[in-house]
Design a protein around this motif. Sequence first.
Motif, PDB file in Angstrom:
ATOM      1  N   ALA A 197       9.651 -36.427 -46.964  1.00  0.00           N
ATOM      2  CA  ALA A 197       9.794 -36.270 -45.991  1.00  0.00           C
ATOM      3  C   ALA A 197      10.958 -36.398 -44.630  1.00  0.00           C
ATOM      4  O   ALA A 197      11.591 -35.534 -44.272  1.00  0.00           O
ATOM      5  CB  ALA A 197       8.826 -36.597 -45.718  1.00  0.00           C
ATOM      6  N   ALA A 198      11.419 -37.674 -45.263  1.00  0.00           N
ATOM      7  CA  ALA A 198      12.665 -37.750 -44.161  1.00  0.00           C
ATOM      8  C   ALA A 198      13.952 -37.355 -45.043  1.00  0.00           C
ATOM      9  O   ALA A 198      14.794 -36.611 -43.626  1.00  0.00           O
ATOM     10  CB  ALA A 198      13.135 -39.285 -45.225  1.00  0.00           C
ATOM     11  N   GLU A 199      14.139 -36.396 -46.002  1.00  0.00           N
ATOM     12  CA  GLU A 199      14.932 -35.388 -46.623  1.00  0.00           C
ATOM     13  C   GLU A 199      14.829 -34.139 -45.950  1.00  0.00           C
ATOM     14  O   GLU A 199      16.451 -33.813 -45.147  1.00  0.00           O
ATOM     15  CB  GLU A 199      15.614 -35.375 -48.029  1.00  0.00           C
ATOM     16  CG  GLU A 199      15.729 -34.741 -48.451  1.00  0.00           C
ATOM     17  CD  GLU A 199      17.228 -35.288 -48.926  1.00  0.00           C
ATOM     18  OE1 GLU A 199      18.329 -34.203 -48.865  1.00  0.00           O
ATOM     19  OE2 GLU A 199      18.229 -36.494 -48.940  1.00  0.00           O
ATOM     20  N   THR A 200      14.044 -34.027 -45.716  1.00  0.00           N
ATOM     21  CA  THR A 200      13.652 -32.743 -45.783  1.00  0.00           C
ATOM     22  C   THR A 200      13.697 -32.401 -44.145  1.00  0.00           C
ATOM     23  O   THR A 200      14.531 -32.134 -43.579  1.00  0.00           O
ATOM     24  CB  THR A 200      12.665 -32.389 -46.054  1.00  0.00           C
ATOM     25  OG1 THR A 200      11.973 -31.964 -47.532  1.00  0.00           O
ATOM     26  CG2 THR A 200      11.774 -30.537 -45.727  1.00  0.00           C
ATOM     27  N   ALA A 201      13.091 -33.194 -43.383  1.00  0.00           N
ATOM     28  CA  ALA A 201      13.486 -33.407 -41.806  1.00  0.00           C
ATOM     29  C   ALA A 201      14.902 -33.853 -41.329  1.00  0.00           C
ATOM     30  O   ALA A 201      14.992 -32.920 -40.327  1.00  0.00           O
ATOM     31  CB  ALA A 201      12.498 -34.862 -41.569  1.00  0.00           C
ATOM     32  N   THR A 202      15.606 -34.255 -41.671  1.00  0.00           N
ATOM     33  CA  THR A 202      17.107 -34.824 -41.909  1.00  0.00           C
ATOM     34  C   THR A 202      17.756 -33.069 -42.245  1.00  0.00           C
ATOM     35  O   THR A 202      19.055 -33.391 -40.885  1.00  0.00           O
ATOM     36  CB  THR A 202      17.407 -35.850 -42.118  1.00  0.00           C
ATOM     37  OG1 THR A 202      16.590 -36.920 -42.321  1.00  0.00           O
ATOM     38  CG2 THR A 202      19.442 -36.587 -42.056  1.00  0.00           C
ATOM     39  N   ARG A 203      17.508 -32.942 -42.655  1.00  0.00           N
ATOM     40  CA  ARG A 203      18.918 -31.358 -43.418  1.00  0.00           C
ATOM     41  C   ARG A 203      17.904 -30.455 -42.533  1.00  0.00           C
ATOM     42  O   ARG A 203      18.689 -29.749 -42.146  1.00  0.00           O
ATOM     43  CB  ARG A 203      17.935 -31.425 -45.039  1.00  0.00           C
ATOM     44  CG  ARG A 203      18.910 -32.150 -45.896  1.00  0.00           C
ATOM     45  CD  ARG A 203      19.223 -31.370 -47.550  1.00  0.00           C
ATOM     46  NE  ARG A 203      19.580 -32.630 -48.057  1.00  0.00           N
ATOM     47  CZ  ARG A 203      21.046 -32.902 -47.941  1.00  0.00           C
ATOM     48  NH1 ARG A 203      22.056 -32.011 -46.626  1.00  0.00           N
ATOM     49  NH2 ARG A 203      21.514 -33.829 -48.528  1.00  0.00           N
ATOM     50  N   LEU A 204      16.816 -30.707 -42.232  1.00  0.00           N
ATOM     51  CA  LEU A 204      16.742 -29.584 -41.511  1.00  0.00           C
ATOM     52  C   LEU A 204      16.423 -29.677 -39.829  1.00  0.00           C
ATOM     53  O   LEU A 204      16.697 -28.338 -39.448  1.00  0.00           O
ATOM     54  CB  LEU A 204      14.594 -29.628 -41.471  1.00  0.00           C
ATOM     55  CG  LEU A 204      13.542 -28.199 -42.401  1.00  0.00           C
ATOM     56  CD1 LEU A 204      12.607 -28.427 -42.187  1.00  0.00           C
ATOM     57  CD2 LEU A 204      14.429 -27.448 -42.428  1.00  0.00           C
ATOM     58  N   THR A 205      16.875 -30.576 -39.506  1.00  0.00           N
ATOM     59  CA  THR A 205      17.650 -31.102 -37.986  1.00  0.00           C
ATOM     60  C   THR A 205      18.686 -31.060 -38.094  1.00  0.00           C
ATOM     61  O   THR A 205      19.661 -30.371 -37.449  1.00  0.00           O
ATOM     62  CB  THR A 205      17.300 -32.702 -37.521  1.00  0.00           C
ATOM     63  OG1 THR A 205      15.821 -32.513 -37.336  1.00  0.00           O
ATOM     64  CG2 THR A 205      17.665 -32.983 -36.331  1.00  0.00           C
ATOM     65  N   VAL A 206      19.819 -31.238 -39.474  1.00  0.00           N
ATOM     66  CA  VAL A 206      20.737 -30.661 -39.250  1.00  0.00           C
ATOM     67  C   VAL A 206      21.586 -29.594 -39.482  1.00  0.00           C
ATOM     68  O   VAL A 206      22.126 -28.429 -38.431  1.00  0.00           O
ATOM     69  CB  VAL A 206      22.237 -31.565 -40.488  1.00  0.00           C
ATOM     70  CG1 VAL A 206      23.642 -31.188 -40.445  1.00  0.00           C
ATOM     71  CG2 VAL A 206      22.046 -33.051 -40.079  1.00  0.00           C
ATOM     72  N   SER A 207      20.386 -28.875 -40.085  1.00  0.00           N
ATOM     73  CA  SER A 207      20.903 -27.252 -40.336  1.00  0.00           C
ATOM     74  C   SER A 207      20.310 -26.908 -39.118  1.00  0.00           C
ATOM     75  O   SER A 207      21.109 -26.022 -38.430  1.00  0.00           O
ATOM     76  CB  SER A 207      19.340 -26.867 -40.842  1.00  0.00           C
ATOM     77  OG  SER A 207      19.646 -25.051 -40.930  1.00  0.00           O
TER      78      SER A 207
END
Length: 184
Positions: free
Chosen positions: A147-157
């Motif tokens: 979840a943390a990895e997914t959220a971070t990458r989606l936010t940076v995207s």
Amino acid sequence: MARRAREDLRAEALDVAEQMVVSDGPRALSMRELATRTGVSRQTLYSEFGDRAGVASALVLRATDGFLSRMEAALVGADDLYAAWSATVGAALSEAGENPLVKALLTGEAELFGADSGPMVDAAVERAVVNLARHWPDLDPADVALAAETATRLTVSHVVLPRHPPDVVAEQVATVVVRILRRG
């Protein structure tokens, strides 16, 4: 007292360096110009930072810490997972929108600086995992990491290529995160 003066000098030099980088780009950062604008000798700056790369490193670390602290405060400020993640993503998008250096680091525009978004993203994931585990110890650690990895990458995207308003992105990312964490 000397330590306080040194901390003040360091903070002032970093403020000036950040202004230089934001207004004129990373290549504009020179020890000579920084010393002039800060009102100290170049030797003082060399003693404090080592060299131009040391100033750049200090800027990146300071920007990263501020970015992560803002996200962390939002994450731990809510008892509900959805609200926590929505606030966290909102805080990240706000910080990237308000702080040109953070945005440049996340989007790769600061590449001339020798920095990329990797360390900032990794640190954001790590802090999110630690805080989620601390506040919601019943969650599966593997799901927390995902979840943390997914959220971070989606936010940076979204920072790199905004497609929706920040509040919509915050809600979308929070929905994905909660579904990951509440599965099974």
